[in-house]
Design a protein around this motif. Structure first.
Motif, mmCIF file in Angstrom:
data_model
loop_
_atom_site.group_PDB
_atom_site.id
_atom_site.type_symbol
_atom_site.label_atom_id
_atom_site.label_comp_id
_atom_site.label_asym_id
_atom_site.label_seq_id
_atom_site.Cartn_x
_atom_site.Cartn_y
_atom_site.Cartn_z
ATOM 1 N N MET A 1 0.845 -1.187 0.000
ATOM 2 C CA MET A 1 0.000 0.000 0.000
ATOM 3 C C MET A 1 0.886 1.245 0.000
ATOM 4 S SD MET A 1 -3.298 -0.562 -0.040
ATOM 5 C CE MET A 1 -4.006 0.893 0.743
ATOM 6 N N ARG A 2 0.494 2.262 -0.761
ATOM 7 C CA ARG A 2 1.265 3.490 -0.855
ATOM 8 C C ARG A 2 0.621 4.574 -0.012
ATOM 9 N NH1 ARG A 2 3.778 2.905 -5.930
ATOM 10 N NH2 ARG A 2 4.065 0.672 -6.258
ATOM 11 N N PRO A 3 1.399 5.542 0.442
ATOM 12 C CA PRO A 3 0.813 6.676 1.171
ATOM 13 C C PRO A 3 -0.191 7.419 0.296
ATOM 14 C CG PRO A 3 3.201 6.622 1.428
ATOM 15 C CD PRO A 3 2.860 5.587 0.401
ATOM 16 N N GLY A 4 -1.358 7.692 0.848
ATOM 17 C CA GLY A 4 -2.397 8.396 0.114
ATOM 18 C C GLY A 4 -3.414 7.492 -0.546
ATOM 19 N N TRP A 5 -3.152 6.191 -0.618
ATOM 20 C CA TRP A 5 -4.124 5.273 -1.207
ATOM 21 C C TRP A 5 -5.273 5.041 -0.238
ATOM 22 C CZ3 TRP A 5 -1.362 0.702 -4.142
ATOM 23 C CH2 TRP A 5 -0.682 1.225 -5.250
ATOM 24 N N ASP A 6 -6.455 4.870 -0.786
ATOM 25 C CA ASP A 6 -7.632 4.633 0.031
ATOM 26 C C ASP A 6 -7.538 3.264 0.693
ATOM 27 O OD1 ASP A 6 -10.666 3.703 0.358
ATOM 28 O OD2 ASP A 6 -10.619 5.892 0.273
ATOM 29 N N ALA A 7 -8.108 3.149 1.886
ATOM 30 C CA ALA A 7 -8.066 1.881 2.621
ATOM 31 C C ALA A 7 -8.809 0.769 1.896
ATOM 32 C CB ALA A 7 -8.655 2.073 4.024
ATOM 33 N N ALA B 1 -4.544 -4.770 -2.761
ATOM 34 C CA ALA B 1 -5.486 -5.812 -3.196
ATOM 35 C C ALA B 1 -5.107 -6.324 -4.584
ATOM 36 C CB ALA B 1 -6.905 -5.271 -3.198
ATOM 37 N N LYS B 2 -3.957 -6.948 -4.651
ATOM 38 C CA LYS B 2 -3.531 -7.617 -5.876
ATOM 39 C C LYS B 2 -2.773 -8.871 -5.472
ATOM 40 C CE LYS B 2 -0.004 -6.390 -8.393
ATOM 41 N NZ LYS B 2 0.913 -5.656 -9.298
ATOM 42 N N ASP C 1 5.588 9.672 -11.365
ATOM 43 C CA ASP C 1 4.180 9.954 -11.075
ATOM 44 C C ASP C 1 3.269 9.083 -11.924
ATOM 45 O OD1 ASP C 1 4.878 11.912 -9.271
ATOM 46 O OD2 ASP C 1 4.964 13.466 -10.809
ATOM 47 N N LEU C 2 3.624 8.915 -13.192
ATOM 48 C CA LEU C 2 2.816 8.092 -14.085
ATOM 49 C C LEU C 2 2.835 6.633 -13.655
ATOM 50 C CD1 LEU C 2 1.107 8.400 -16.622
ATOM 51 C CD2 LEU C 2 3.128 7.869 -17.984
ATOM 52 N N GLN C 3 3.983 6.171 -13.153
ATOM 53 C CA GLN C 3 4.073 4.797 -12.659
ATOM 54 C C GLN C 3 3.152 4.597 -11.464
ATOM 55 O OE1 GLN C 3 6.371 1.864 -13.586
ATOM 56 N NE2 GLN C 3 4.574 1.146 -12.512
ATOM 57 N N GLU C 4 3.106 5.582 -10.563
ATOM 58 C CA GLU C 4 2.236 5.431 -9.403
ATOM 59 C C GLU C 4 0.766 5.487 -9.801
ATOM 60 O OE1 GLU C 4 1.332 7.284 -4.998
ATOM 61 O OE2 GLU C 4 2.643 8.334 -6.391
ATOM 62 N N LEU C 5 0.437 6.356 -10.759
ATOM 63 C CA LEU C 5 -0.942 6.407 -11.235
ATOM 64 C C LEU C 5 -1.356 5.070 -11.842
ATOM 65 C CD1 LEU C 5 -1.204 9.913 -12.957
ATOM 66 C CD2 LEU C 5 -2.303 9.176 -10.852
ATOM 67 N N GLU D 1 -1.847 2.451 -9.082
ATOM 68 C CA GLU D 1 -3.099 2.666 -8.347
ATOM 69 C C GLU D 1 -4.301 2.269 -9.196
ATOM 70 O OE1 GLU D 1 -5.270 6.182 -5.712
ATOM 71 O OE2 GLU D 1 -3.419 6.581 -6.822
ATOM 72 N N TRP D 2 -4.242 2.545 -10.518
ATOM 73 C CA TRP D 2 -5.348 2.153 -11.397
ATOM 74 C C TRP D 2 -5.474 0.634 -11.480
ATOM 75 C CZ3 TRP D 2 -4.871 -0.606 -16.024
ATOM 76 C CH2 TRP D 2 -6.066 -0.771 -16.732
ATOM 77 N N VAL D 3 -4.338 -0.067 -11.497
ATOM 78 C CA VAL D 3 -4.395 -1.527 -11.536
ATOM 79 C C VAL D 3 -5.117 -2.069 -10.313
ATOM 80 C CG1 VAL D 3 -2.989 -3.621 -11.427
ATOM 81 C CG2 VAL D 3 -2.371 -1.798 -13.007
ATOM 82 N N ILE D 4 -4.802 -1.513 -9.133
ATOM 83 C CA ILE D 4 -5.427 -2.003 -7.903
ATOM 84 C C ILE D 4 -6.895 -1.599 -7.835
ATOM 85 C CG2 ILE D 4 -5.315 -1.997 -5.395
ATOM 86 C CD1 ILE D 4 -2.940 -3.326 -6.726
#
Length: 700
Positions: A325-331, A357-358, A444-448, A451-454
């Motif tokens: 889990m990354r900082p700022g991601w929803d629980a 959740a992967k 930034d694009l990698q983190e986006l 997050e989209w994958v999850i």
């Protein structure tokens, strides 16, 4: 008209190239006796399906009318054929099919008194007298056609004529035109007039100048149109090549019954313009791995265009470790909130407690194309280390890894088109201000994307996933994983952080007083001091120490402790100047800029100042401090390292150096329990040095 033939005991049949007599029938089993006295027992279905089977002396089987073809004909043509059928039945049986029950044959058509030839002459005379001039030969020919083809044989041949794609063109011209059309597959798209000129040249080369007469220009156009149907010879070149690459054999879907049974890997340029680490706008390349059984995106790595062998090896390493889990991601993105069997996985690996959740899927087999990055020694050695079988796809056969190819298309429609800097899939769909809209840096694009994958892909139902108990409902990759893990009966154990480090590129270096030098970068820490100027004990490497590094994050390295075992995490000594991870190619670009400005490109501090400015320009895209802070923190986490290494790295990067003489803050009220007391150091009456300043001359 007669019913189908009947097979009885005593009948003679042709089977397996010889004559046999049916001597017994038991259920669906037939006993045959050959002329040589040998007995054969064969199943009825097998006997009737044999290519040479024939019932000796039986009347020919009746022809079933092709009703589908008859429906395509004009009504008057079918009506005329049925009129002929009525007349021919009367000739053969003596009674017309529409005669009342019990009617007797007319005298001239009575089979008991008139021969077949006489009945045919009578029918020809009757039709001629009725106004339709008909010869006896016509009646006989129609009767034979009706016996062989049924009602279809009585249809006017002008309406039943088969279509000739090439018309009546000379066969040599057709063969040459087919060769010309085939030769257009790999060339740039041209016009039909160019193909006609090439056709004339091919005919002259093969048969001599003027030996074969060319058809008219209009006929040549129709011929090329017929031969190029479905090949896109005069259409889009990309579509033409993709169509030509389709295998001639029937398609078979790729299936897998358990997670990790087959994982497909491939790379493609992403349809997004991003700001690279050196500040230049460019397209990133996505290296992807997807599990066939669950459609889980096991890992996706974004790199500058032109993936290298180490990228594929790092992708393979990321596949086999948890996604934190990354900082700022929803629980709601945590694995504990998904349908994945979280508690069972946590009992096996405590890292799963903070995982996203992967699922972690360890591949048994990976299917790759023939790209250099996947056939490199680095990738194959990493696969061998993990015990993964590598299966190359057939060359120029994208259908061998159709699922990962289709996933790229889904990523473009579900993710890329919603991101600033989207380029469209080709230049005809590209906007005029794509470069101005490119605001996201590569981290930034990698983190986006992660997050989209999850949040999107793993919880989105896929039409290709169906649960056996609910086949009418599409399942998500996480749902499919939960179901298939229970069916498989086992859960693969993810690799440890130490295993992840083992898969990184390695080098051998000596430990000096200042630490370890790599490409004019110095790495040092307190744990490394006891081994300064000491021999590692590896005589084949002249006593040097094994060093592993991530080419896309050289802000730290890992040194193998050859004396006590384990790994030592060693940060770059000037990392506080840059403040975020960077790649080795970004470091080389900074050294090149320093040399162009007349600076010493071996001066570590000067290059670090230029590097900090480059990374700052790359980060200025989104304009959101929250996003940048979140990205930097996530990159500094070291997703796949052991817990003890992660903790040390986070503490070293997040906690500032304590001041020399700390003074406690005096306040009227007690601090809140959730906030620790704040310590303020002495104020230094000097201006602070800003490495991100545009004027880099101050860094000399």
């Amino acid at each position: 008209m007669q019913r189908p033939g009947v097979l009885r005991v005593g009948d003679r049949v042709i089977f397996a190239g010889g004559a046999h007599t049916v001597v017994a029938i038991t259920g669906t089993v037939i006993r045959l006796l050959s002329t040589a006295g040998q007995t054969t027992v064969v199943a009825l279905g097998y006997l009737l399906a044999a290519e040479d089977f024939e019932l000796v002396g039986a009347a020919p089987a009746p022809k079933v009318d092709p009703l589908g073809l008859l429906e395509t004909l004009p009504e008057k043509v079918v009506k005329a054929a049925r009129t002929w059928e009525r007349h021919l039945i009367e000739v053969v049986t003596g009674v017309a099919p529409d005669a009342p029950e019990g009617a007797l044959p007319r005298r001239e058509y009575d089979p008991a008194t008139q021969s077949l030839a006489a009945r045919q002459r009578a029918k020809a005379a009757e039709l001629t007298a009725a106004g339709t001039k008909t010869s006896v030969r016509t009646v006989e020919r129609m009767r034979q056609r009706y016996r062989e083809q049924g009602l279809w044989g009585l249809v006017d041949t002008r309406y039943a004529r088969t279509v000739k794609p090439a018309g009546n063109v000379d066969a040599r011209v057709v063969a040459a035109a087919a060769a010309v059309v085939e030769a257009q597959t790999a060339t740039s798209t041209g016009t039909k007039s160019r193909a006609i000129r090439q056709l004339r040249q091919v005919l002259d080369d093969e048969h001599g100048p003027g030996a074969v007469e060319m058809p008219s220009r209009a006929t040549c156009y129709r011929l090329l149109e017929a031969l190029s149907a479905g090949k896109y010879t005069f259409g889009a070149a990309t579509t033409r090549r993709q169509t030509a690459n389709k295998p001639p054999r029937p398609y078979a879907p790729t299936t897998a019954s358990r997670p990790g049974e087959q994982v497909q890997m491939d790379s493609t340029p992403l349809d997004i313009m991003a700001v690279m680490d050196d500040g230049v706008i460019g397209r990133a390349e996505l290296v992807l791995a997807i599990d066939i059984a669950t459609r889980t995106i096991c890992a996706g790595v974004l790199r500058p265009f032109g993936a290298k062998a180490v990228d594929a090896a790092l992708l393979l390493a990321r596949v086999t470790v948890p996604e934190p889990m990354r900082p700022g991601w929803d629980a709601a993105l945590a694995m504990s909130a998904s349908r994945i069997p979280h508690q069972r996985l946590v009992s096996m690996d405590t890292r799963m407690a903070l995982a996203a959740a992967k699922p972690v899927i360890v591949p048994d087999t990976v299917v790759i194309d023939h790209g250099k990055v996947f056939l490199s020694e680095v990738f194959l050695r990493a696969a061998t280390t993990l015990g993964i079988s590598v299966q190359p796809a057939h060359q120029q056969t994208p259908t061998d890894k159709a699922i990962v190819e289709r996933t790229f298309e889904s990523i473009n429609t579900l993710f890329c088109q919603h991101v600033a800097g989207y380029t469209g899939r080709d230049v005809t769909r590209r906007g005029s201000d794509v470069a101005e809209r490119a605001v996201w840096s590569l981290p930034d694009l990698q983190e986006l994307f992660d997050e989209w994958v999850i949040a999107g892909w793993q919880s989105r139902p896929h039409d290709g996933l169906r649960h056996p108990f609910t086949p009418d409902q599409a399942a998500s990759p996480n749902d499919a994983y939960a179901a298939l893990v229970a069916a498989a009966g086992y859960v693969p154990v993810a690799l440890t952080g130490a295993d992840y480090i083992e898969l990184l590129p390695a080098d051998w270096r000596a430990i000096g007083d200042s630490g370890i030098q790599i490409d004019y970068r110095t790495y040092n820490c307190a744990e490394l001091r006891p081994f300064v100027r000491k021999n590692s004990g590896v005589s084949s490497r002249a006593g040097r120490w094994e060093v592993h590094y991530d080419p896309y994050d050289v802000s730290r390295i890992w040194v193998r402790n050859h004396h006590q075992g384990g790994w030592i995490t060693v940060p770059w000594t000037h990392h506080n100047v840059v403040g975020q991870p960077f790649a080795d190619f970004t470091w080389r670009a900074s050294r090149k800029i320093a040399a162009q400005r007349g600076l010493d490109d071996t001066n570590e501090m000067a290059v670090a100042v230029i590097l900090a400015a480059l990374l700052r320009r790359a980060d200025e895209g989104p304009g959101s401090g929250r996003v940048l802070a979140r990205t930097r923190t996530a990159q500094a986490m070291g997703n796949h390292l052991p817990l003890e290494l992660n903790t040390a790295a986070l503490v070293a990067s997040a906690e500032p150096e304590p001041p020399a003489n700390p003074q406690p803050v005096l306040a009227d009220t007690e601090p809140e329990q959730d906030e620790p007391p704040v310590l303020v150091g002495e104020v230094v009456p000097f201006a602070l040095f800003d490495p991100f300043a545009d004027d880099l001359e101050a860094g000399r």
